[in-house]
Structure formats: C-alpha cells, structure tokens
Enzyme design. Structure first.
Site, short mmCIF file in Angstrom:
data_model
loop_
_atom_site.label_atom_id
_atom_site.label_comp_id
_atom_site.label_asym_id
_atom_site.label_seq_id
_atom_site.Cartn_x
_atom_site.Cartn_y
_atom_site.Cartn_z
N CYS A 157 0.84 -1.19 0.00
CA CYS A 157 0.00 0.00 0.00
C CYS A 157 0.89 1.25 0.00
O CYS A 157 1.98 1.25 0.56
CB CYS A 157 -0.90 0.00 1.23
SG CYS A 157 -2.06 1.40 1.27
N ASP A 205 0.44 3.78 1.64
CA ASP A 205 0.40 4.38 2.98
C ASP A 205 1.80 4.73 3.48
O ASP A 205 2.69 3.88 3.48
CB ASP A 205 -0.28 3.39 3.93
CG ASP A 205 -0.68 4.04 5.25
OD1 ASP A 205 0.21 4.62 5.91
OD2 ASP A 205 -1.86 3.98 5.61
N ARG A 228 2.94 4.99 6.26
CA ARG A 228 3.37 4.27 7.46
C ARG A 228 3.87 2.86 7.17
O ARG A 228 4.26 2.13 8.09
CB ARG A 228 2.19 4.21 8.46
CG ARG A 228 1.72 5.58 8.91
CD ARG A 228 0.36 5.50 9.57
NE ARG A 228 -0.69 5.06 8.63
CZ ARG A 228 -1.97 4.92 8.97
NH1 ARG A 228 -2.36 5.16 10.20
NH2 ARG A 228 -2.85 4.55 8.07
N HIS A 266 -2.06 -4.02 5.04
CA HIS A 266 -1.85 -3.61 6.44
C HIS A 266 -3.19 -3.34 7.11
O HIS A 266 -4.13 -2.87 6.48
CB HIS A 266 -0.94 -2.36 6.52
CG HIS A 266 -1.55 -1.13 5.92
ND1 HIS A 266 -2.06 -0.11 6.68
CD2 HIS A 266 -1.74 -0.75 4.63
CE1 HIS A 266 -2.53 0.84 5.89
NE2 HIS A 266 -2.35 0.48 4.64
N CYS A 312 -5.85 0.11 7.09
CA CYS A 312 -5.76 0.71 5.75
C CYS A 312 -6.97 1.63 5.52
O CYS A 312 -8.12 1.20 5.58
CB CYS A 312 -5.73 -0.39 4.69
SG CYS A 312 -5.49 0.25 3.01
#
Ligand code: CO
Length: 217
Positions: free
Chosen positions: A42, A44, A46, A98, A101
């Site tokens: 992803c 993302d 993080r 994750h 999400c």
C-alpha cells in the site's frame, strides 16, 4: 519551501552517514541491482517496504498503490511484476496489506472520496464477494481487519493468475507469491499462509483462506 529544504538536507545527512559507514556502498549499488523480493504494498506512508523489513537499498523491488491492489489491466503493476521476474529474477513476490488501511475503511464505510473511488472499486469487489463472511464478523474493527486480510488474499490470487506468472511457472522458474499483512500498532508482519507457486495452488490457497474461521480444520 523551507519544508522541502529540510528534505534535501536530511538526504545529505543520510548519504554522508551511509558513506561514512561503508565507503563503497553507493558505487556497488550503482553497478548492479539484485533484489530477491518484489514487494507489492500500500502507498500508505506508514508502511515503507525497506524500513519495516530492515532491508537496505538494492534489496527490495517495490510497487505500491492505494490499498495494494493487483488489477489485470494495470500496465504499471503488470510491468513491475514482469520486470521483477524476467529481468531481475526475483524469487519471491510479497503482496503486503496492512491493518488500519484507510482505503479499505473507505470501502467498508461506503465513503465517497472522488476519483479514488474508481480504484477502490476493486476493494469493494472483494467486500461484495465476501459480504456474508463480513456480515458474520462481529465488531467494526474486526470487520475492517478481516477485509484488509481478504483483500491481500484476493490480490495474491490476482498475481498468480497473470499471464506473466503463468509463463514463469510454465518454464519452471522458481518464484513464489506470498500474502502478508502488517500491523501499524506493533510494527509486526504476519504471513497469511497463502503462499503459492502456481495458479492452481493459488486457487486452493484462496479457498482455504476465505473459509469462515469456524469451518477451518
Ligand atoms: Co493502506
């Protein structure tokens, strides 16, 4: 602009530190790229592939998009897979989702965010395919977690069904596709147990993984 100057400054400090630690590092890396892993994750911020796996530059070939989706008409993702297996000769492809999400959450909540809704429609397809299982999952958090997991399971199968992977396995090249999930809260990765080395195995793994928990042996 002050913010971006800080990014460049931070890069300079990092490059200097890497060079101080290992003076030949950049020269070696520039000469050859030999990652063993293709990471499909992803976007993302993080979930940075290298950092969370403790890998150095040069060790992971990375493709990321919102909600780690593999679509059979996505030339970008397909090209990354084909380059990774045909040219770089990676041995492992890891689809990593994750928990937490936000793309998956938007789908669960039926949020409308704009253009991205079209991309997230692929995750909505996963949601609809597993509507019954999700309805049986008690609690909003547990449903969110489950859809994050199911999304990984389905995307692993999508990788296994690509013409690229069918060709790879037809010529007996040793490449395995895995489904992992990352927990933001403790930084741990978990293997979802859907590793596959053929399209047929992929189908079987997917069937086992999506079976309701109570019905599993
Ligand atoms: Co995400």
């Amino acid at each position: 602009m002050a913010d971006l100057r800080e990014v460049l400054e931070s890069n300079r400090r990092w490059a200097d530190a890497m060079h101080a630690q290992d003076p030949g590092f950049f020269e070696r890396l520039a000469a050859i790229q030999t990652p063993r892993i293709l990471w499909i994750g992803c976007s993302d911020s993080r979930v940075p592939a290298n950092q969370i796996t403790g890998h150095q530059p040069g060790e992971v070939f990375v493709h990321r998009n919102v909600a780690n989706v593999v679509v059979h008409t996505d030339l970008n993702c397909l090209s990354a897979i084909q380059f990774a297996v045909d040219v770089l000769r990676v041995r492992h492809i890891i689809v990593c989702g994750h928990y937490g999400c936000t793309g998956v959450k938007a789908v669960l909540d039926g949020q409308q965010l704009g253009l991205i809704d079209n991309w997230l429609r692929h995750v909505a397809d996963v949601r609809d395919t597993h509507a019954a299982a999700l309805a049986e999952t008690q609690g909003e958090q547990a449903r969110w977690d489950r859809l994050c997991e199911l999304n990984v399971v389905e995307q692993v199968l999508h990788v296994a069904q690509t013409t690229v992977m069918r060709d790879v396995w037809a010529r007996h090249q040793d490449v395995t596709v895995h489904g992992w999930i990352y927990r933001l809260l403790d930084g741990r990765l978990r293997d979802l147990g859907v590793s596959t080395a053929s399209a047929e195995e992929g189908e079987r793994r997917r069937e086992e993984a999506v079976r309701p928990r109570a019905a599993r042996p």
